[in-house]
Design a protein around this motif. Structure first.
Motif, short mmCIF file in Angstrom:
data_model
loop_
_atom_site.label_atom_id
_atom_site.label_comp_id
_atom_site.label_asym_id
_atom_site.label_seq_id
_atom_site.Cartn_x
_atom_site.Cartn_y
_atom_site.Cartn_z
N ASP A 351 0.73 -1.21 -0.09
CA ASP A 351 0.07 0.22 0.03
C ASP A 351 0.98 1.33 -0.13
N ARG A 401 -7.36 2.14 -4.66
CA ARG A 401 -7.04 0.72 -4.12
C ARG A 401 -7.55 -0.34 -5.39
N THR A 463 -6.31 -7.18 0.27
CA THR A 463 -6.50 -6.31 -0.85
C THR A 463 -7.35 -6.79 -2.01
#
Length: 608
Positions: A351, A401, A463
């Protein structure tokens, strides 16, 4: 009164006339008057064009009689500066300049746009151009601009306030389509663009121009034009102007309060709505790493428009216009390059990426734009990364994201569209999270190339699991990733929508990754793998805060432990009910890197 959500409206007068909701940014008008030739860069769709339109109506002398109508309810309306409605405003929008593979065509389009604006101004202000010939559309815009400015200066006409919106748009299209030769012609010493900016600079020196306000996305073109236009004051990284566009948390709370009151929505749903928009659209730190984060205004208005139309949280939380940012990612990094795979993989895994502060605060040119060392900087200016601290940039929110993860799936040719119906339908009928994660493991993880497992850790599973579930389950759930509570941060949360069948259901998930080396230190077979007490206590602690905050919620708490065993990835799912645990070892079908493990086998471990 149910006011309009101004999604897609970039004309300030239209916002006022249609009585749309307006976040008041007019205090910055006063601040800007102390800045000479401000250059303000922000990501695409961040509210720059509406701000430019606001400046136009504030300074244009032809709107003097409408000042109270346009600004009466704003801060600047109560605190006007002496310069309001005192100038001829020349507003240019370079996003309309046509771009193709011919430099001559681009130049013609540029001249046409600028000359048309000059001619319109000449027609709108006949009293200030009586002795001036009609602006010709067939000559260079820089020549017309020079002639017009000199005439105004010599005849005692009013000063000109110049606004250039998206100054770098057509240049960026050349950069991202690898039209290096045309771009070099565009910014060469004798180019029409450089000459145009030289005339603007001269206008400031003579006093014909009162000020020049420029917006854009990237600092590349302004750097390549430096010798022709070296008078700009860069406000992009100035903390005083960080919140000039974009919405602060206080502004969003005030906006949401007004919407709930005007539309008569049930205020009990407001905390969940605020939770969704914060996770999806907040998180931008563009000048400082601390302080108030910004919401992307276009993303938020996209959400609010659907929310007001239907009265519920929409299923689609990502504006399709924002998805085009994925194209920027491809153009910057090059679809097949090894550097691309490494950068996107590391970004998905962690990230965050490290960056060089000097690269961010100094100008950079087109030749540096595609260098690997500048990827973080380019992503920052495009709004795909934001400041985390002085050493690293991070993904700002779940919307971005999702875009990054979609690109990772593309790079590795992962099918996320055709094999998941049964698994998702089964979960909706009976929300068994360990089973859903096992299906993800079998259907998604099994497609990954073996080489990636040397880099994977828990954030990758969090994720990609979130991104996959959000594709199919958004009708019933929203998600939080790394939601902060007083007792710590949860890894991933499934939050049932208040108007659907899983209302009040919250599923908290924690991911733990144990490498092969760490696993070997336990000196035990996999069926005797011990569960650490600190992990169970940690999960119990995390659960207390959501229970306090959402006392009406039904809470499910699960720990996923992913083990790497001699190159074979397996997992343990631990549903948490009070202090009682059941461990289930799942070894679903994967490429058989370890031929001794049977695909699809399951082993139950004793309860604790």
């Amino acid at each position: 009164m149910q006011r309009r959500i101004p999604y897609g409206i970039i004309n300030y007068q239209e916002v006022i006339q249609k009585q749309a909701y307006l976040v008041d940014k007019t205090p910055y008008i006063q601040k800007l008057e102390f800045i000479q030739n401000p250059v303000f860069l922000r990501p695409r769709r961040f509210g720059k064009s509406l701000f430019c339109s606001m400046l136009q109506y504030y300074y244009d002398l032809s709107y003097l009689d409408e000042f109270s109508t346009l600004f009466g309810s704003t801060w600047i309306g109560a605190h006007p500066t002496p310069s309001h409605n005192q100038y001829i405003v020349l507003k240019l929008d370079f996003s309309v300049v046509r771009v193709d593979d011919s430099s001559k065509t681009i130049e013609e389009s540029f001249n046409k746009h600028c000359n048309t604006r000059l001619r319109t101004i000449q027609q709108n202000y006949p009293i200030f151009g009586e002795g001036l010939e009609k602006i010709s559309l067939d000559i260079a815009a820089s020549d017309n601009l020079d002639t017009w400015l000199n005439y105004l200066l010599m005849s005692g006409g009013p000063q000109v306030y110049v606004i250039i919106d998206e100054y770098d748009n057509f240049a960026n299209q050349l950069i991202t389509n690898y039209q290096d030769r045309i771009y070099e012609e565009l910014t060469a010493g004798d180019s029409y663009l450089r000459t145009f900016f030289k005339v603007l600079k001269q206008g400031r020196q003579t006093g014909a121009i009162a000020n020049i306000f420029i917006t854009g996305v990237l600092p590349i073109t302004i750097d390549d034009l430096a010798s022709g236009y070296n008078i700009g004051t860069f406000l992009t990284l100035d903390p005083e102007f960080e919140h000039m566009v974009g919405f602060t948390p206080d502004e969003v709370v005030h906006l949401l309060d007004n919407i709930y009151q005007d539309y008569g929505f049930d205020t009990a749903t407001k905390p969940m709505v605020m939770e969704v928009i914060k996770s999806q659209y907040d998180g931008y730190h563009l000048a400082t790493a601390d302080g108030m984060a910004l919401f992307n205004p276009t993303m938020l208005m996209f959400f609010l428009r659907q929310f007001c139309l239907n009265g519920t949280i929409p299923n689609q939380l990502t504006d399709l216009n924002i998805r085009t940012d994925l194209g920027w990612v491809k153009w910057i990094t090059g679809m097949q390059s090894e550097d691309t795979e490494t950068f996107i993989r590391d970004l998905t895994l962690h990230d965050t990426v490290p960056y060089d502060e000097d690269f961010l605060v100094t100008k950079f040119n087109m030749s540096q734009f595609f260098q690997k060392s500048y990827y973080p900087i380019s992503f920052f200016y495009l709004g795909l990364l934001t400041r985390k601290d002085e050493f690293s940039l991070s993904i700002p929110n779940l919307n971005i994201r999702k875009i990054i993860t979609e690109y990772l799936n593309e790079l590795y040719h992962i099918d996320v569209s055709t094999r998941y119906e049964d698994a998702m339908r089964r979960f909706v009928q009976h929300p068994d999270l360990p089973r859903l994660f096992a299906d993800y493991w079998q259907l998604y993880v099994s497609q990954l190339p073996e080489a990636i497992f040397t880099h994977i850790q828990e954030n990758f599973y969090r994720t990609t699991f979130y991104e996959l579930c959000s594709r199919y389950l958004s009708k019933w759930f929203t998600w939080n990733v790394e939601r902060s509570y007083p007792g710590g941060r949860t890894d991933l949360e499934f939050v049932g929508k208040y108007n659907e069948k899983f209302a009040h259901l919250r599923i908290l998930i924690e991911f733990k990754y144990i490498s092969n080396t760490n696993f070997q230190s336990y000196h035990c077979p996999i069926e005797n793998f011990p569960l650490k007490q600190k992990d169970t206590l940690q999960k119990t602690g995390y659960a207390r805060d959501p229970i306090r905050e959402y006392p009406e919620a039904t809470l499910k708490n699960t720990l996923f432990i992913v083990l790497e065993i001699t190159g074979f990835e397996s997992m343990i799912c631990i549903p948490h009910r009070k202090i009682r645990f059941i461990l289930k070892l799942l070894l679903p079908e994967l490429p058989l890197w370890n031929q001794n493990l049977k695909p699809g086998s399951q082993t139950w471990l004793s309860g604790l």
